[in-house]
Design a protein around this motif. Structure first.
Motif, mmCIF file in Angstrom:
data_model
loop_
_atom_site.group_PDB
_atom_site.id
_atom_site.type_symbol
_atom_site.label_atom_id
_atom_site.label_comp_id
_atom_site.label_asym_id
_atom_site.label_seq_id
_atom_site.Cartn_x
_atom_site.Cartn_y
_atom_site.Cartn_z
ATOM 1 N N GLU A 1 54.024 -6.024 17.916
ATOM 2 C CA GLU A 1 52.850 -5.872 18.795
ATOM 3 C C GLU A 1 51.757 -6.870 18.414
ATOM 4 O O GLU A 1 51.120 -7.473 19.273
ATOM 5 N N ALA A 2 51.551 -7.083 17.139
ATOM 6 C CA ALA A 2 50.542 -8.054 16.686
ATOM 7 C C ALA A 2 50.957 -9.466 17.079
ATOM 8 O O ALA A 2 50.123 -10.268 17.517
ATOM 9 N N PHE A 3 52.234 -9.780 16.948
ATOM 10 C CA PHE A 3 52.706 -11.106 17.344
ATOM 11 C C PHE A 3 52.528 -11.298 18.847
ATOM 12 O O PHE A 3 52.124 -12.357 19.305
ATOM 13 N N ARG A 4 52.807 -10.261 19.630
ATOM 14 C CA ARG A 4 52.614 -10.327 21.072
ATOM 15 C C ARG A 4 51.153 -10.633 21.395
ATOM 16 O O ARG A 4 50.861 -11.434 22.277
ATOM 17 N N GLU A 5 50.231 -10.007 20.653
ATOM 18 C CA GLU A 5 48.798 -10.285 20.861
ATOM 19 C C GLU A 5 48.483 -11.755 20.605
ATOM 20 O O GLU A 5 47.724 -12.374 21.358
ATOM 21 N N LEU A 6 49.052 -12.317 19.541
ATOM 22 C CA LEU A 6 48.829 -13.737 19.248
ATOM 23 C C LEU A 6 49.365 -14.624 20.363
ATOM 24 O O LEU A 6 48.713 -15.589 20.776
ATOM 25 N N VAL A 7 50.552 -14.297 20.843
ATOM 26 C CA VAL A 7 51.145 -15.090 21.929
ATOM 27 C C VAL A 7 50.268 -15.017 23.167
ATOM 28 O O VAL A 7 49.954 -16.041 23.780
ATOM 29 N N GLU A 8 49.846 -13.816 23.541
ATOM 30 C CA GLU A 8 49.009 -13.657 24.734
ATOM 31 C C GLU A 8 47.694 -14.423 24.606
ATOM 32 O O GLU A 8 47.204 -14.988 25.569
ATOM 33 N N GLU A 9 47.147 -14.429 23.408
ATOM 34 C CA GLU A 9 45.867 -15.107 23.189
ATOM 35 C C GLU A 9 45.996 -16.630 23.298
ATOM 36 O O GLU A 9 45.078 -17.295 23.755
ATOM 37 N N HIS A 10 47.137 -17.185 22.903
ATOM 38 C CA HIS A 10 47.261 -18.647 22.804
ATOM 39 C C HIS A 10 48.239 -19.287 23.782
ATOM 40 O O HIS A 10 48.352 -20.505 23.823
ATOM 41 N N GLN A 11 48.938 -18.481 24.575
ATOM 42 C CA GLN A 11 49.961 -19.052 25.443
ATOM 43 C C GLN A 11 49.398 -19.991 26.506
ATOM 44 O O GLN A 11 50.036 -20.999 26.837
ATOM 45 N N ALA A 12 48.221 -19.720 27.029
ATOM 46 C CA ALA A 12 47.653 -20.596 28.059
ATOM 47 C C ALA A 12 47.374 -21.984 27.492
ATOM 48 O O ALA A 12 47.648 -22.998 28.147
ATOM 49 N N MET A 13 46.842 -22.043 26.276
ATOM 50 C CA MET A 13 46.553 -23.337 25.659
ATOM 51 C C MET A 13 47.836 -24.119 25.409
ATOM 52 O O MET A 13 47.923 -25.299 25.737
ATOM 53 N N VAL A 14 48.844 -23.464 24.844
ATOM 54 C CA VAL A 14 50.104 -24.140 24.533
ATOM 55 C C VAL A 14 50.765 -24.631 25.822
ATOM 56 O O VAL A 14 51.183 -25.789 25.921
ATOM 57 N N PHE A 15 50.831 -23.767 26.832
ATOM 58 C CA PHE A 15 51.430 -24.155 28.106
ATOM 59 C C PHE A 15 50.655 -25.311 28.738
ATOM 60 O O PHE A 15 51.246 -26.257 29.253
ATOM 61 N N SER A 16 49.356 -25.233 28.691
ATOM 62 C CA SER A 16 48.518 -26.257 29.324
ATOM 63 C C SER A 16 48.746 -27.635 28.703
ATOM 64 O O SER A 16 48.866 -28.639 29.413
ATOM 65 N N ILE A 17 48.811 -27.707 27.390
ATOM 66 C CA ILE A 17 49.072 -28.994 26.728
ATOM 67 C C ILE A 17 50.443 -29.517 27.151
ATOM 68 O O ILE A 17 50.583 -30.687 27.530
ATOM 69 N N ALA A 18 51.446 -28.663 27.121
ATOM 70 C CA ALA A 18 52.800 -29.091 27.483
ATOM 71 C C ALA A 18 52.877 -29.503 28.953
ATOM 72 O O ALA A 18 53.485 -30.519 29.294
#
Length: 193
Positions: A24-41
């Motif tokens: 659950e904590a890892f999911r929170e990290l992914v949700e928090e940072h996925q837009a930035m990672v996707f946007s760069i890619a």
């Protein structure tokens, strides 16, 4: 001031829980940072499917490396660096040819540009830049990183980052700013002797 300290300690707690295997904590990290990672890619490769694949690879690598992440700041640095490296690796491996820009869907969070023709021309010009220049421009203007931050993120000397930035901006400028000398010559008739 208390909110900032509380927020930082919440982030630290989430990271520690994720490093300990808390899904659950890892999911929170992914949700928090996925837009930035996707946007760069996405900004690098211009293909939504490839960007999603690269983002997924980044988060799989993060899951395996959670024990090495020291702080929320280190996490941001790590995610940007790994995303940048994955983008370059993907382009080198497949000699990625960008799809025609008119076939690329805009990411859902994109703001409508005031001039869609200019925005399209800018995307095409960015796609034509060499990989390193495109990545440096993306990190500088999309992620708003300073050259010194880009230098440490990509492991390049500061002068190389500045050189890539200067060359990329020069190429974009030449594409969009008319040559005043050529325009003057086209308008003014030549005098014959």
């Amino acid at each position: 001031m208390t909110a900032i300290v509380s927020e930082a300690s919440d982030s630290d707690r989430v990271m520690r829980r994720a490093a300990g295997g808390d899904a659950e904590a890892f999911r929170e990290l992914v949700e928090e940072h996925q837009a930035m990672v996707f946007s760069i890619a996405y900004r690098f490769c211009g293909d939504r499917g490839i960007a999603e694949e690269l983002a997924q690879d980044v988060f799989v690598q993060l899951y395996r490396s959670m024990g090495d992440i020291e702080s929320p700041e280190h996490l941001m640095f790590w995610l940007r660096r790994v995303t940048a490296n994955r983008c370059i690796d993907k382009a080198r491996r497949s000699r990625l040819r960008l799809v025609p820009i008119d076939k690329v869907a805009e990411p859902p969070a994109a703001v409508q540009p005031s001039d869609p023709l200019f925005a399209r021309a800018l995307r095409e010009a960015m796609a034509a830049l060499p990989e390193a220049q495109r990545l440096v421009v993306t990190l500088r203007f999309q992620e708003e990183l300073e050259p010194s931050e880009i230098c440490s993120l990509l492991g390049m000397p500061i002068n190389t980052v500045k050189s890539h930035l200067q060359r990329a901006l020069g190429a974009l400028r030449r594409r969009f700013v008319p040559d005043r000398g050529a325009a003057r010559d086209a308008v003014a008739p030549r005098r014959q002797s």
